[in-house]
Design an enzyme around this catalytic site. Structure first.
Site, mmCIF file in Angstrom:
data_model
loop_
_atom_site.group_PDB
_atom_site.id
_atom_site.type_symbol
_atom_site.label_atom_id
_atom_site.label_comp_id
_atom_site.label_asym_id
_atom_site.label_seq_id
_atom_site.Cartn_x
_atom_site.Cartn_y
_atom_site.Cartn_z
ATOM 1 N N SER A 182 -12.176 -2.797 -0.532
ATOM 2 C CA SER A 182 -12.134 -2.317 0.606
ATOM 3 C C SER A 182 -11.985 -1.007 1.481
ATOM 4 O O SER A 182 -11.872 -0.691 2.021
ATOM 5 C CB SER A 182 -10.882 -3.273 1.498
ATOM 6 O OG SER A 182 -9.998 -2.847 0.980
ATOM 7 N N TYR A 239 -8.793 -4.510 5.010
ATOM 8 C CA TYR A 239 -9.310 -6.057 4.928
ATOM 9 C C TYR A 239 -8.071 -6.866 4.530
ATOM 10 O O TYR A 239 -7.854 -7.016 5.944
ATOM 11 C CB TYR A 239 -10.638 -6.047 3.984
ATOM 12 C CG TYR A 239 -11.336 -5.259 3.629
ATOM 13 C CD1 TYR A 239 -11.940 -4.998 4.373
ATOM 14 C CD2 TYR A 239 -12.437 -6.216 2.617
ATOM 15 C CE1 TYR A 239 -13.514 -4.005 3.995
ATOM 16 C CE2 TYR A 239 -13.857 -5.461 2.035
ATOM 17 C CZ TYR A 239 -14.588 -4.418 3.042
ATOM 18 O OH TYR A 239 -15.085 -4.548 3.299
ATOM 19 N N CYS A 290 -10.366 -5.800 -4.797
ATOM 20 C CA CYS A 290 -9.857 -5.946 -3.975
ATOM 21 C C CYS A 290 -9.448 -7.618 -3.884
ATOM 22 O O CYS A 290 -9.691 -8.529 -4.396
ATOM 23 C CB CYS A 290 -10.731 -6.274 -2.735
ATOM 24 S SG CYS A 290 -9.969 -5.701 -1.498
ATOM 25 N N THR A 317 -7.552 -8.893 -1.739
ATOM 26 C CA THR A 317 -7.542 -9.745 -0.533
ATOM 27 C C THR A 317 -9.154 -10.942 -0.135
ATOM 28 O O THR A 317 -9.370 -12.064 0.046
ATOM 29 C CB THR A 317 -7.996 -8.155 1.115
ATOM 30 O OG1 THR A 317 -6.315 -7.852 1.409
ATOM 31 C CG2 THR A 317 -8.633 -9.611 1.885
ATOM 32 N N GLU A 368 -1.298 5.562 1.089
ATOM 33 C CA GLU A 368 -1.801 6.352 0.962
ATOM 34 C C GLU A 368 -1.823 7.979 1.879
ATOM 35 O O GLU A 368 -1.939 8.427 2.004
ATOM 36 C CB GLU A 368 -2.946 5.533 1.955
ATOM 37 C CG GLU A 368 -3.631 4.491 1.477
ATOM 38 C CD GLU A 368 -4.888 4.082 1.346
ATOM 39 O OE1 GLU A 368 -5.611 5.011 2.447
ATOM 40 O OE2 GLU A 368 -5.960 3.642 1.059
ATOM 41 N N CYS A 423 -2.019 -6.525 -4.886
ATOM 42 C CA CYS A 423 -2.944 -5.909 -4.023
ATOM 43 C C CYS A 423 -3.263 -4.311 -4.825
ATOM 44 O O CYS A 423 -2.891 -3.564 -5.538
ATOM 45 C CB CYS A 423 -2.369 -5.586 -2.598
ATOM 46 S SG CYS A 423 -3.163 -3.701 -2.166
ATOM 47 N N HIS A 468 -3.095 -1.087 -4.430
ATOM 48 C CA HIS A 468 -2.472 0.099 -3.612
ATOM 49 C C HIS A 468 -1.199 -0.156 -4.740
ATOM 50 O O HIS A 468 -0.400 0.607 -5.116
ATOM 51 C CB HIS A 468 -2.455 0.486 -2.873
ATOM 52 C CG HIS A 468 -3.406 1.359 -2.387
ATOM 53 N ND1 HIS A 468 -4.309 0.166 -1.420
ATOM 54 C CD2 HIS A 468 -3.702 1.812 -1.669
ATOM 55 C CE1 HIS A 468 -4.812 0.646 -1.000
ATOM 56 N NE2 HIS A 468 -5.139 2.190 -0.903
HETATM 57 N N1 DGL Z 1 -7.699 -3.299 -1.610
HETATM 58 C C1 DGL Z 1 -6.795 -4.666 -0.939
HETATM 59 C C2 DGL Z 1 -6.254 -5.801 -1.303
HETATM 60 O O1 DGL Z 1 -6.242 -5.204 -2.697
HETATM 61 C C3 DGL Z 1 -5.549 -3.569 0.102
HETATM 62 C C4 DGL Z 1 -6.161 -2.785 1.334
HETATM 63 C C5 DGL Z 1 -7.064 -3.350 2.758
HETATM 64 O O2 DGL Z 1 -6.447 -3.902 3.084
HETATM 65 O O3 DGL Z 1 -8.133 -4.132 2.644
HETATM 66 O O4 DGL Z 1 -5.957 -6.714 -1.208
#
Ligand code: DGL
Length: 272
Positions: free
Chosen positions: A12, A43, A74, A76, A152, A186, A188
């Site tokens: 994302s 996302y 990602c 998500t 971030e 996730c 991050h």
């Molecule tokens: N990259 C998203 C994840 O790993 C986190 C950031 C987002 O909410 O898009 O779920």
């Protein structure tokens, strides 16, 4: 046999760079095409239909770049749109199942925690996959909405009171439940590993989904004879839907390096 086409990785936003970092650790000769949807991130707070539409577009872009395998970095997308990825004409690797396998292997008391975005947690995907592998497992899920903006914004130091208190606020129920294994579901969250470990305690095993996924990519490429056999160092190209002012600092934090101007391009993902 070998295949010297690049691996496609998408996310994302820039979070998926934590997964690229792990892939390059495990597969230093592989070329990478990365797409980060920095214009439409996050996302994790969007509806299932929107996330699935975005995932289709992101995957179509990577296919247009002639990649040999696609990684949904990602958490998500992996949680709500993997059925779409599995229909692609190239092998598809998501981050849920490999992390779940690693967690099932690591747990001793059968209590596994999963943290991710709201969409990830609402999907119930980790719980479903873990319970399939280990029916007696007790799975505790928690969305940690503030973790992505925290990272971030550069708040990652485990000694920082804001970081520690935010981690504590979200993880308290999991600690009280006595989980001995925690999936960082996730992109991050690996950056907050030290703070998470500090709060959860040394005896809790953290599962970095990026590491489990990188090893899965290696296994799939090797099984299918798709490994890159050139001796040249990896070539990486980074595509984003918006070059944000914080691009360089965030990329540095998540990848450990800054992509150069030549490696970076902007694409209009809606128009492809
Ligand atoms: N990259 C998203 C994840 O790993 C986190 C950031 C987002 O909410 O898009 O779920």
């Amino acid at each position: 046999m070998a295949d010297n086409r690049p691996i496609g990785v998408f996310d994302s936003g820039l979070g998926g760079l934590t997964v690229v970092k792990e892939i390059l650790n495990v597969l230093p000769n592989e070329d990478i095409i990365y797409f980060g949807d920095t214009d439409r991130v996050p996302y994790g707070t969007k509806s299932r239909d929107t996330i699935r539409r975005y995932a289709r577009q992101d995957e179509a872009f990577l296919l247009s770049q002639n990649v040999k395998l696609i990684v949904a970095a990602c958490g998500t997308v992996s949680s709500v749109a993997s059925d779409i990825g599995e229909q692609l004409p190239v092998p598809y690797v998501e981050v849920v199942s490999h992390a779940a396998k690693a967690a099932v292997k690591a747990t001793k008391n059968g209590k596994i925690g999963v943290i991710g975005t709201s969409a990830t947690v609402m999907s119930g995907e980790h719980k479903r996959v873990i319970e399939n592998l280990l029916p007696s497992a007790k799975v505790y899920v928690q969305s940690c909405t503030l973790f992505v903006p925290l990272v971030e914004s550069g708040f990652t130091d485990e000694k920082d009171v804001i970081v520690y208190e935010t981690v504590k606020r979200y993880l308290e129920p999991l600690k009280e439940a006595g989980v001995d294994t925690l999936i960082l579901g996730c992109t991050h969250y690996p950056v907050l590993s030290r703070a998470i470990k500090r709060y959860m305690g040394e005896n809790v095993t953290l599962i970095n989904a990026g590491i489990s996924t990188a090893y899965a990519v290696k296994e799939i490429l090797s099984e299918k004879s798709l490994l890159n056999d050139s001796q040249n160092p990896s070539v990486q190209r980074y595509f984003v839907s918006d070059v944000t002012p914080s691009f360089k600092t965030t990329a540095h934090l998540l990848l450990g390096a800054e992509p150069t101007e030549e490696q970076l391009s902007q694409v209009d993902i809606e128009k492809l």
